[in-house]
Design a protein around this motif. Structure first.
Motif, PDB file in Angstrom:
ATOM      1  N   GLY A  39       0.800  -1.216   0.000  1.00  0.00           N
ATOM      2  CA  GLY A  39       0.000   0.000   0.000  1.00  0.00           C
ATOM      3  C   GLY A  39       0.835   1.269   0.000  1.00  0.00           C
ATOM      4  N   TRP A  40       2.125   1.151   0.242  1.00  0.00           N
ATOM      5  CA  TRP A  40       2.986   2.335   0.273  1.00  0.00           C
ATOM      6  C   TRP A  40       3.988   2.323  -0.875  1.00  0.00           C
ATOM      7  N   PHE A  93     -16.339  -2.464  -0.038  1.00  0.00           N
ATOM      8  CA  PHE A  93     -15.444  -1.452  -0.603  1.00  0.00           C
ATOM      9  C   PHE A  93     -15.676  -1.315  -2.111  1.00  0.00           C
ATOM     10  N   SER A 140      -7.115   3.725   1.566  1.00  0.00           N
ATOM     11  CA  SER A 140      -7.335   3.008   2.815  1.00  0.00           C
ATOM     12  C   SER A 140      -7.893   3.956   3.878  1.00  0.00           C
ATOM     13  N   GLY A 141      -7.623   5.253   3.772  1.00  0.00           N
ATOM     14  CA  GLY A 141      -8.167   6.196   4.755  1.00  0.00           C
ATOM     15  C   GLY A 141      -9.552   6.704   4.406  1.00  0.00           C
ATOM     16  N   ARG A 182     -17.859   3.157  -0.047  1.00  0.00           N
ATOM     17  CA  ARG A 182     -18.296   1.824   0.362  1.00  0.00           C
ATOM     18  C   ARG A 182     -19.805   1.742   0.338  1.00  0.00           C
ATOM     19  N   GLY A 231     -10.855   8.093  15.906  1.00  0.00           N
ATOM     20  CA  GLY A 231     -10.064   6.904  15.574  1.00  0.00           C
ATOM     21  C   GLY A 231     -10.873   5.870  14.813  1.00  0.00           C
ATOM     22  N   GLU A 232     -12.114   6.187  14.484  1.00  0.00           N
ATOM     23  CA  GLU A 232     -12.983   5.245  13.781  1.00  0.00           C
ATOM     24  C   GLU A 232     -13.259   5.758  12.376  1.00  0.00           C
ATOM     25  N   GLU A 233     -13.541   4.836  11.490  1.00  0.00           N
ATOM     26  CA  GLU A 233     -13.981   5.232  10.155  1.00  0.00           C
ATOM     27  C   GLU A 233     -15.470   4.987  10.036  1.00  0.00           C
ATOM     28  N   ASN A 260      -4.636  16.559  12.532  1.00  0.00           N
ATOM     29  CA  ASN A 260      -5.978  16.224  12.060  1.00  0.00           C
ATOM     30  C   ASN A 260      -6.706  17.370  11.380  1.00  0.00           C
ATOM     31  N   PHE A 283      -3.833  14.670   6.070  1.00  0.00           N
ATOM     32  CA  PHE A 283      -3.072  13.442   6.352  1.00  0.00           C
ATOM     33  C   PHE A 283      -3.219  12.982   7.784  1.00  0.00           C
ATOM     34  N   GLY A 284      -4.144  13.618   8.535  1.00  0.00           N
ATOM     35  CA  GLY A 284      -4.464  13.121   9.862  1.00  0.00           C
ATOM     36  C   GLY A 284      -5.382  11.921   9.726  1.00  0.00           C
ATOM     37  N   VAL A 285      -5.989  11.542  10.839  1.00  0.00           N
ATOM     38  CA  VAL A 285      -6.848  10.361  10.772  1.00  0.00           C
ATOM     39  C   VAL A 285      -8.313  10.744  10.558  1.00  0.00           C
ATOM     40  N   THR A 296       1.744  11.622  11.591  1.00  0.00           N
ATOM     41  CA  THR A 296       0.614  11.323  12.480  1.00  0.00           C
ATOM     42  C   THR A 296       0.894  10.067  13.309  1.00  0.00           C
ATOM     43  N   ASN A 346      -3.709  -3.451   5.438  1.00  0.00           N
ATOM     44  CA  ASN A 346      -3.035  -3.952   4.236  1.00  0.00           C
ATOM     45  C   ASN A 346      -2.121  -5.124   4.554  1.00  0.00           C
TER      46      ASN A 346
END
Lengths: 1077, 456
Positions: free
Chosen positions: A705-706, A833, A838-839, A843, A884-886, A983, A987-989, B84, B97
């Motif tokens: 993923g990176w 999905f 990934s962030g 969906r 911290g949740e999606e 945040n 690029f924060g969560v 972060t 992943n």
């Protein structure tokens, strides 16, 4: 099966010879009594017909006196007369709203719209052309109720996504079938890049085309949209999402002329229609400290623009490779020479795009034969320098009547298309990514106007010149010069058909059509490209072949004076093969030599995808007294993709059209002359993707993923891995049931019309890869599961407020509201999905609209208030706390779509404009999120100011529990890089604060055209001359804080609503001249 | 050949289409069309083994190594998402992943299938190697997150929601699996044997046996806090079985120079560059291990870190770097720790010295002065000294994170700006997909501050 054959045999054996009758007469205009040249006269229920000559005269031979003659002419109400006399002359009256409009229905069968029990809507070819879109699919935008078109960007050749009445498949194809002259064609958006990377290739790479772009809009006579399953039932599984039927122009005979020549040329000039708002007050760096591009040691702090205010800086006047005016120093520095002013890298970069269109057509014929030949070329250069799209098409069509009973037709079209495309989206070579992140104190162009000037992007030592000292992202000038992608498509579409009238009441029709193309692509990344510093080349090739065979027999019968009917029995065979070859060469040795032989390692991937279906179908039609119409269809299909032995499925449809104004005797009523109700029910099935019934092994390739990861063979060793997707030998066909009711009402002598439709369709047993816990050993299992409902209304309003001899004003408005609801997902599955990162992703979640935007959220208390950190020791004191949740953070489905076209014509002059409205529908503005992190978004100009975030005070204790008094927040937080690098930025969560509504009002099209009177050219070979000027997207009103929100990162796929450094859209003018000989 | 056949069949197909209404013919027309020409339904063990090995090396040596190296302060996340994570904001998305693509859905499933098919045909060496690597993989994931699926995992459609084994249940199973694996590789070889397809040892069975025993010792030392008898178990394992005898025996996966074979750290640094290695006060970058090695004059400072290039040292940062599954140095540090905890300080001192020497020699930077100072026998040997040197020797190896949690050595200070109330995370979170698709089985506590079973 056996009964069917017996029935056909009975029908065939009853062929008998009968006495023939010759009828002649004239067809005249009811208003002035002049003969109508070119009017069609035919025997009802047969293909036996002829055209009137220059004086309106005709002669036709019919079977006997029970035959009924139909007289038709465009713009006039048609008329029917029994052939009881040898001389029949008629005069036709003009018709305001084309009540007996003939539309193309499933299988390409032309029918009167009046008879249909389901909704269809047509768009004239001229309206597709005047949209100014190169892509015919994009040209349908804002023209049909129930249809949503989303262009992925303004890049030349970019794909357009089309869907009718929402998405019904949870993960599969949701786009309608595209049919050209009765033959299904491919409208895929073929992907680019290593197939091991799957959908991730859509996040980056280039904007590929949907293959519908290979159709020349100028060849289109008419487009009919079959909106619901009842309309498309005869097409079976391919048209499970509706169908778009494109009819191309045919030759026509002009009395006294062997050939008509038409030539059209146009030039369009395009500019970016909306830029991304950027800050231009602060320099490169962090914490008010300047970190220059040419810093001795590279630093991540070069990436951001949280440096000092630009007006406190100066150039030292000593030119270097990085800064033309010298290095930047403090204005107070003794070496300071001249003040620094910010560069607008964004606006400096884009150019005026140009599109040249040239179309030549020749057509002609006589009563029994006709032909049309056309040649066209489109040459488009984009607003991004070096980007282009070219298309050349040749089409030849002809119809021949070999005998009174036998007719044939054929058409062949060749298209060459392709262009040079530019890296976009989420990749360090993506154009907008490098462009928009560039700090205002760095000039990407190094003062060059020429986009190919190397001093902008290459340093003397061969490394890259960019604002991050060679790291980070490609300089956009590097991207357009060093990472070219070219594609070249060669395509042939063709068909031939035979129609034979065995008797007056029995017709046999056969048609075979093909769609064959090769699509070859090459992408190069030069050495020192940021994505692939070692350099890469890949070549990929799609070879596509599709064959469609239709055979049907139609029997018609007049049961008595009022009741007639027909029965159609048919067979379809469809076969498709896609061969794909991908070869990637990594690591160049010789700089600048982009060739596979220069690669240190080469990997190849190859797939062949086969599919074949066979079907039998039947259609029974009954018409009573020309006001009550019943249609029944049935189709049974066998598909190769379903488990052997369980691959057959059946689905029926029924529709009823009731013109209630007829039995009520309203047709002469001035106020309410016409009213019709429609009812339909349909069930349609769908099969599985090829090779879904078993689990296989594939060559191993490993990523995380990176990074780009590993790909076998490694060091000469091959490796195979178990597929992530488990096949399922127990698959069943998918099923969609739908009902539709509608009304078509006309008022005030047909000057006003309202067409209203309500529909509801439910899709169950969907075949999809259901995600599973990876601990089971795979990532998904292909299963039948889930339930999706689409319900909505469509309204088409037409009006002609003014109509005099010379002046006419027409209005057409479309309104679309669809509720696309995911009722349930497979058991135990919380989300499916569809696409994205990934962030932040798109969906499907149960009991929610289709395709929700899913991402990180801020913490909320039980009352839904955002919790603001009140622990003074926390670095986030005064700022919202991340959960911290999606979760679901946005819904990309619009509340409604509407559009309004006004057309004014005065003699030869016409003026038309189309407004397009969209209410609701969210987009994740990932561009703004990332630019906030980088201190480049305009909203970061508020750095240093304070804000009291709305919410309640609270904190999370060491055990992860929320501790909050519920008191309203009153803490002043200072906005700035601490927040934006965390945040507060992209690029924060947390992603929820970058979701924005994409409402818009736009002036999509405006056209002024003039057709010169033919009297001007009487002494010349010219038959007509017309000129026009059009504007496209000239006005856009939207609250969206980015580029034009008609955009989608991944193009024409189910995951809509993501904007991450997408290419901007365009607006422009075009000028055209057409001449006829 | 398949393609040719299909094309040849076309005219036939058309004729059939025309004739359809007069014959009954749907049968046969579709036959064979859905046979997949692209992918095999079965592959040999020799094709699965390298797949499993590469997945393990790239995933654990890449993604996992980045998190654990950051948490044990050997590197610092400075760019984008990594800035972060550096503040201990690590969520369930971050492990998704790796867990799905590399580990359970990648390496472990391939190894599971390989073990099954090797056992079925008596390929004992493949079966044994598979079990040793499976035990390694399960131990790594359990040490990172706690309870994990194992005994019910890898059943495909038979069990879509595998139950979780507690870590307390897992460790004895791992010992059993390793013991079985070591037995298998010494059984009759079977019809197929590993060679070049073994990307770690090239088919050298003796090396696998030693690696298996070192992993056994590792599994015991992990549980030292749970039951002190495990120190004795570790020593017994090392004493009574073939183990590593030099750095040459290290279990390493060596990556390649080609772009598609390159090491994960080199790919990450080149393609992302969001992690920093060099302390730089002007940028508030503080790398504890960098500062520590520099202050000690440790020669490994210049191996791990390239100050001139502001980057990772080439030994670890090159495309041809390797990922070390287990090393001779680690084995010596395990012996030192176990002996020390068993009260045998003499043996502990010797093993400690061997460990430090092995590490320095591994990088070719043995320096007598430094060695003497670091291992001075006149200074009282403490667990801290052993674990501190083990930390210095384990650059980028995820085992560091386990060692630090077990022993609290070295003493690390939570990073500035952390969001965890000044607590260093003690585990990585379960991935999002286990909550979504196996929520009933996954333990409900997913805090990164919670401790795994052996970390009490």
């Amino acid at each position: 099966m056996r009964q069917l054959i017996t029935l056909m045999c009975l029908l065939l054996s009853s062929v008998a010879l009968q006495a023939q009758v010759v009828v002649s007469g004239t067809v005249t205009d009811g208003a002035d009594g002049q003969g109508l040249a070119g009017a069609s006269v035919y025997e009802r229920g047969t293909s036996n017909g002829t055209l009137t000559d220059a004086n309106g005269a005709y002669t036709i031979t019919v079977d006997d006196e029970s035959s009924v003659l139909v007289f038709k002419f465009v713009g006039y109400a048609s008329m029917e007369k029994p052939a009881t006399s040898r001389n029949i002359s008629v005069s036709l009256e003009t018709d305001d709203l084309l009540l007996d409009e003939v539309v193309v229905t499933a299988l390409g069968i032309k029918r009167e719209k009046k008879q249909l029990g389901y909704a269809v809507q047509s768009v004239g070819g001229g309206d597709v052309v005047s949209s100014g879109e190169t892509n015919a699919i994009a040209g349908l935008n804002a023209k049909v109720a129930g249809v949503q078109v989303i262009a992925s960007s303004g890049s030349p050749g970019a794909a357009a996504f089309i869907r009718i009445r929402g998405s019904s498949s949870l993960t599969g194809n949701n786009q309608p079938l595209i049919v050209v002259d009765g033959v299904p064609i491919d409208n895929s958006q073929n992907r680019s890049g290593n197939p091991d990377d799957g959908n991730n290739n859509l996040l980056a790479g280039v904007a590929n085309s949907n293959r519908g772009i290979d159709i020349n809009p100028a060849d289109i006579e008419n487009v009919t949209v079959l909106k619901g399953p009842a309309a498309s039932a005869l097409y079976g599984i391919q048209a499970a999402n509706g169908a778009v039927l494109i009819t191309t122009k045919r030759g026509s005979s002009t009395p006294g002329k062997n050939v008509s020549i038409s030539y059209n040329t146009s030039l369009a000039l395009d500019r970016v229609n909306q830029f991304v708002p950027l800050q231009d007050e602060y320099a490169q760096g962090v914490s008010g400290t300047y970190f220059p591009a040419n810093r001795a040691t590279p630093s991540f702090f070069q990436a951001t623009s949280f440096g000092p205010k630009i007006d406190t800086l100066a150039y030292n006047g000593i030119q270097n490779e990085w800064f033309r005016d010298g290095d930047i120093v403090s204005a107070n520095d003794p070496t300071a020479q001249s003040a620094v002013s910010p560069f607008n890298n964004q606006e400096q970069f884009f150019r005026t795009g140009k599109t040249w269109n040239n179309n030549l057509s020749l057509s002609g014929g006589n009563v029994d034969n006709n032909y049309r030949f056309s040649l066209s070329n489109t040459k488009q250069t984009g607003v991004v320098p070096n980007s282009e799209f070219n298309r050349t098409t040749v089409r030849l069509s002809g119809d021949t009547k070999l005998s009174k009973r036998l007719k044939t037709a054929a058409s062949v079209a060749y298209t060459n298309s392709g262009g040079t495309r530019v890296q976009q989206g989420s990749n360090t070579s993506g154009l907008m990514l490098g462009l928009l992140r560039t700090t205002p104190t760095f000039d990407n162009s190094y003062g060059n106007d020429d986009p190919e000037a190397t001093s902008a992007y290459i340093l003397a030592d061969g490394t890259q010149r960019n604002y991050r000292g060679g790291g980070g992202y490609d300089n956009p000038y590097w991207t357009i010069n060093q990472s070219p992608f070219v594609d070249d498509v060669n395509r042939v579409l063709g068909y031939t058909s035979v129609s034979y009238d065995a008797t007056k009441w029995l017709n046999i029709f056969y048609r075979i059509g093909t769609d064959v193309y090769s699509d070859e692509r090459q992408q190069v990344f030069a050495i020192n490209s940021r994505t692939l510093p070692a350099g890469q080349i890949y070549e990929e090739k799609y070879n596509f072949r599709q064959l469609n065979s239709d055979l049907w027999i139609t029997a018609t019968r007049q049961f008595n004076e009022k009741l007639n009917g027909s029965l159609l029995l048919g067979n379809n065979i469809f076969d498709r093969q896609i061969n794909y070859l991908y070869t990637q060469g990594d690591g160049f040795t010789i700089p600048g030599f982009a060739h596979m032989s220069n690669a240190q390692s080469v990997l190849t991937r190859q797939t062949t995808t086969n599919k074949r279906t066979a079907a039998v179908f039947a259609n029974a039609k009954l018409a009573y007294d020309d006001y009550l119409f019943l249609d029944l269809t049935a189709r049974n299909e066998w598909s190769s993709t379903l488990p052997v032995g369980d691959n057959s499925f059946f689905y029926p449809s029924a529709s009823l059209g009731f013109v209630f104004s007829e039995p009520l005797g309203l047709s002469d009523n001035k106020i309410f002359p016409y009213g019709k109700l429609r009812f339909s029910y349909a069930s349609v099935g769908n099969d599985a993707p090829s090779y879904s019934t078993l689990t296989y092994f594939g060559s191993s390739s490993i990523g995380d993923g990176w990074t780009n990861g590993l790909a076998f063979p490694i060091n000469g060793v091959s490796a195979f891995t178990y597929d992530d997707v488990l096949g399922n030998p127990a698959l069943r066909p998918e099923k969609t049931n739908s009902i539709e009711v509608g009304a078509d009402l006309r008022f005030l002598s047909n000057r006003i019309g309202i067409d209203f439709t309500y529909y509801k369709q439910t899709s169950v047993d969907q075949i999809l890869a259901v995600p599973i816990a990876a601990s089971a050993g795979a990532l998904s299992l292909i299963s039948n599961a889930g339930k999706v409902e689409n319900s909505g209304i469509e309204i088409v309003l037409t009006a002609t407020p003014v109509k005099t001899k010379d002046l006419r004003w027409d209005i057409i408005a479309n309104f679309t509201k669809n509720r696309n609801w995911v009722v349930e997902l497979p058991e135990g599955v919380e989300t499916v999905f569809l696409g994205g990162f990934s962030g932040t992703s798109v969906r499907n979640v149960p009991d929610a609209p289709y395709g929700q935007i899913f991402g990180g959220t801020f913490l909320r208390d039980d009352n839904g208030n955002m919790v603001i950190e009140d622990d003074v020791n926390s670095p986030f004191y005064g700022f919202p706390i991340a959960s911290g949740e999606e979760e679901v953070i946005g819904d990309p489905n619009p509340d409604f779509l509407a559009n309004l076209r006004n057309t004014l014509t005065y003699k030869g002059l016409s003026f038309s404009f189309l407004f397009d409205f969209r209410k609701g529908g969210d987009i994740w503005n990932g561009t703004q999120g990332a630019l906030t992190f980088f201190g480049m978004s305009e909203l970061t100009e508020n750095r240093g100011t304070t804000q009291i975030f709305e919410g309640v005070k609270g904190t999370v204790d060491g055990d992860g529990n929320l501790v909050s008094s519920g008191a309203a927040n009153d803490i002043e937080a200072t906005l700035g890089e601490d927040w934006y690098l965390d945040n507060g930025g992209g690029f924060g969560v947390v992603a929820e604060h970058f979701v924005q509504e994409a409402n818009w009002v736009r002036l999509r099209e405006i056209t002024l055209a003039y057709t010169m009177p033919s009297s001007w050219f009487e002494k010349t070979p010219i038959a007509g001359l017309n000129v026009g000027v059009s504007g496209r997207n000239l006005l856009l009103f939207t609250g969206y804080e980015g580029i034009d929100p008609e955009t989608n990162l991944q193009g024409a796929i189910n995951a809509q609503g993501l904007d991450y450094f997408n290419m901007p859209n365009t607006k422009g003018f075009s000028f055209r001249v057409g001449v006829d000989f | 050949m398949k393609t040719m056949n299909n094309i040849k069949k076309l005219p036939l197909m058309l004729m059939l289409g025309v004739a359809f209404l007069f014959t009954s013919c749907e049968k046969g027309l579709l036959e064979g069309v859905n046979d997949n020409p692209n992918q095999p339904e079965e592959v040999s063990s020799g094709l699965l083994l390298p797949s499993g090995q590469a997945y393990l090396a790239y995933g654990i040596g890449g993604d996992i190594s980045r998190y654990t190296s950051m948490l044990t302060q050997q590197v610092v996340g400075t760019g984008r998402q990594w800035a972060t994570y550096q503040r201990y904001q690590i969520t369930e998305t971050e492990t998704d992943n790796w867990w799905r693509f590399n580990h359970y859905g990648g390496a472990l499933m391939d190894l599971h299938l390989m073990i099954n098919q090797a056992e079925a045909v008596g390929d004992n060496q493949y079966a044994g190697i598979g079990k040793i690597l499976m035990a390694y993989g399960i131990m790594v994931v359990s040490d990172l997150v706690g309870d994990v699926p194992y005994s019910q995992a890898f059943q495909g459609a038979e069990n879509l929601t595998p139950g979780y084994d507690t870590q307390a249940e897992l460790y004895p199973q791992l010992v059993g699996l390793l013991t079985e694996g070591i037995t298998n590789i010494n059984d009759a070889a079977g019809p197929n044997t590993p060679g070049a397809d073994d990307l770690i040892y090239g088919g050298t069975i003796a090396s696998w046996e030693a690696f298996g025993n070192v992993l056994l010792a590792r599994s015991y030392i992990h549980l030292g806090n749970v039951d002190a008898a495990n120190y004795t178990n570790a020593l017994n394992t090392l004493d009574n079985n073939p183990v590593f005898t030099s750095n040459a025996d290290d279990a390493e996966y060596v990556f390649g120079a080609a772009t598609t074979e390159a090491a994960p750290w080199s790919q990450f640094n080149g393609q992302r560059g969001d992690i920093s290695f060099i302390s730089d006060a002007s940028q508030s970058i503080e790398v504890t291990m960098y500062d520590t090695l520099l202050a000690l004059g440790d020669p490994r400072w210049a191996v791990y870190y390239d100050t001139a290039a502001v980057s990772m040292g080439a030994y670890f940062g090159a495309s041809t770097s390797s990922f070390v599954f287990a090393s001779y140095a680690e084995q010596k540090f395990i012996e030192a720790e176990a002996a020390f905890q068993s009260g045998n300080t003499t043996r502990a001192q010797t093993a400690f010295e061997d460990g430090v020497r092995a590490s320095l020699e591994k990088y070719g930077v043995f320096d007598q002065t430094y060695f003497d100072a670091a291992t001075d026998p006149n200074t009282t040997l403490t667990l801290d000294r052993i674990m501190f040197q083990k930390w210095l020797a384990s650059f980028t190896n995820p085992e560091s994170f386990t060692d630090w949690r077990r022993t609290g050595s070295p003493a690390l200070t939570p990073v500035a700006g952390n969001v965890t109330n000044n607590t260093i995370p003690r585990r990585l979170p379960y991935p999002l997909t286990e909550r979504l698709y196996n929520g009933a089985n996954r333990p409900s506590d997913n805090s990164i501050l919670s401790r795994v079973w052996w970390d009490q």
